[in-house]
Design a protein around this motif. Structure first.
Motif, PDB file in Angstrom:
ATOM      1  N   ASN A   1      34.051  41.524  37.574  1.00  0.00           N
ATOM      2  CA  ASN A   1      33.674  42.194  38.822  1.00  0.00           C
ATOM      3  C   ASN A   1      34.784  43.065  39.404  1.00  0.00           C
ATOM      4  O   ASN A   1      34.590  43.659  40.464  1.00  0.00           O
ATOM      5  N   ASN A   2      35.932  43.094  38.713  1.00  0.00           N
ATOM      6  CA  ASN A   2      37.059  43.904  39.181  1.00  0.00           C
ATOM      7  C   ASN A   2      37.446  43.543  40.614  1.00  0.00           C
ATOM      8  O   ASN A   2      37.677  44.404  41.463  1.00  0.00           O
ATOM      9  N   TRP A   3      37.537  42.231  40.892  1.00  0.00           N
ATOM     10  CA  TRP A   3      37.880  41.764  42.222  1.00  0.00           C
ATOM     11  C   TRP A   3      39.310  42.125  42.581  1.00  0.00           C
ATOM     12  O   TRP A   3      40.208  42.083  41.749  1.00  0.00           O
ATOM     13  N   THR A   4      39.514  42.434  43.848  1.00  0.00           N
ATOM     14  CA  THR A   4      40.858  42.602  44.374  1.00  0.00           C
ATOM     15  C   THR A   4      41.456  41.217  44.627  1.00  0.00           C
ATOM     16  O   THR A   4      40.766  40.189  44.542  1.00  0.00           O
ATOM     17  N   VAL A   5      42.741  41.191  44.963  1.00  0.00           N
ATOM     18  CA  VAL A   5      43.399  39.923  45.298  1.00  0.00           C
ATOM     19  C   VAL A   5      42.681  39.264  46.474  1.00  0.00           C
ATOM     20  O   VAL A   5      42.413  38.053  46.467  1.00  0.00           O
ATOM     21  N   ARG A   6      42.358  40.056  47.488  1.00  0.00           N
ATOM     22  CA  ARG A   6      41.699  39.517  48.677  1.00  0.00           C
ATOM     23  C   ARG A   6      40.316  38.959  48.344  1.00  0.00           C
ATOM     24  O   ARG A   6      39.921  37.899  48.859  1.00  0.00           O
ATOM     25  N   GLN A   7      39.574  39.643  47.483  1.00  0.00           N
ATOM     26  CA  GLN A   7      38.240  39.171  47.117  1.00  0.00           C
ATOM     27  C   GLN A   7      38.317  37.877  46.322  1.00  0.00           C
ATOM     28  O   GLN A   7      37.530  36.953  46.538  1.00  0.00           O
TER      29      GLN A   7
END
Length: 334
Positions: free
Chosen positions: A126-132
């Motif tokens: 899902n190409n999550w960011t660190v925050r996600q």
């Protein structure tokens, strides 16, 4: 002139893509550097007579030697993380280049190998960011999916080894919608909740599950002279079907389930194409009685899902206690 503008746009896109790849390459090299440092510390540690005490002494010694010259990135805590990083991921070629060092530090907090495997796969997919990633770990996404699925299925879907065959394999219960920004004890209508979801659509899609795209809001359907309006319509490319969401700010009733079933039937008979799968209906409600859901719907049906929403995040202890209770009830077949 327009042609020249197109060239400039393309060049800027190429530069942006190259810069992003360069940043990812540098971050991955940094991650591999920390892994190699952790390996070296571990090998040195193995030579100590009392390994536990020697390990503490060694990391403190390394930090004292390196931090004054290289900065806080080599504090005692950071050096201990490098050591833990190697011990947790002892094979270098299993590390994902798509994951940053900050994301790996979040994964190191997890106790279970299965948890780490799940969140790593979901982050890459899902190409999550660190925050996600941090939010999904904090809201116990893995455990929420386990409530209605077996562990092997959850891991297989996350790693793309298995396509979801059931909406419950990707839809969470409960859903946490704290990003909508509603204050505690505030009064609001279903329309307010719907508007807030559209305003925070990106966050809602992330919470909803994998593969969702937005189709319509207040979708009008005409049935022999009567008009009805569906709250939200999505499409899921993994399930290959329409997903209808009805919002209820009060406790779920069997009439609510009946209304949603009508919308699902309409989409199956009018909107669905031959190659698509049966429509899924999600009743997003403030409160629900699971027995009412069971007795209101046919046994074994998979098209209607009742998911409770929560507008505020409980403490981590409360969240885990509630999920453990749900998991225990699920395993007991209650």
């Amino acid at each position: 002139m327009l042609h020249h503008q197109a060239i400039i746009t393309d060049i800027k896109a190429i530069i942006a893509q190259s810069q992003e790849k360069a940043i990812r390459t540098i971050d991955h090299q940094r991650t591999l550097m920390y892994w190699a440092i952790g390996e070296r510390i571990f090998r040195e540690e193995q030579q100590g007579k009392d390994r536990a005490d020697y390990g503490q002494h060694l990391t403190a010694y390394i930090a004292q030697a390196l931090e004054p010259e290289l900065g806080s990135g080599f504090s005692k805590r950071q050096v201990e993380l490098m050591r833990q990083f190697y011990r947790t991921f002892p094979i270098a070629n299993t590390l994902y280049s798509q994951l940053s060092w900050s994301q790996y530090k979040l994964l190191l907090r997890l106790d279970s190998h299965d948890q780490r495997t799940f969140y790593m796969a979901e982050t890459v997919k899902n190409n999550w960011t660190v925050r996600q990633l941090e939010r999904q770990i904090y809201t116990n996404l893995y455990e929420r999916l386990l409530v209605s699925n077996d562990k092997e299925s959850v891991l297989a879907v996350a790693q793309n080894e298995q396509l979801p065959s059931d909406a419950k394999q990707i839809i969470k219960d409960p859903m946490f919608l704290e990003f909508l920004g509603f204050r505690r004890e505030s009064a609001f209508y279903e329309k307010d909740l719907e508007t807030a979801i559209i305003t925070h659509l990106q966050e809602f899609l992330l919470e909803l599950g994998n593969g969702f795209s937005f189709v319509a809001r207040q979708k009008r359907i005409h049935i022999e002279g009567d008009d009805f309006f569906v709250d939200l319509v999505f499409y899921n490319r993994l399930l290959q079907c329409f997903v209808i969401i009805e919002i209820k700010t009060a406790k779920l009733t069997h009439q609510d389930l009946g209304q949603l079933q009508m919308y699902v039937n309409y989409y199956d008979r009018v909107e669905k194409l031959p190659h698509e799968n049966a429509t899924i209906g999600i009743l997003l409600c403030a409160d629900k009685n699971d027995a009412v859901v069971r007795y209101s719907l046919p046994a074994g049906q998979k098209q209607i899902v009742a998911s409770q929403y929560k507008l505020y995040l409980p403490t981590e202890q409360q969240l885990l206690a509630e999920l453990n209770k749900e998991l225990y009830s699920f395993e007991k077949g209650e």
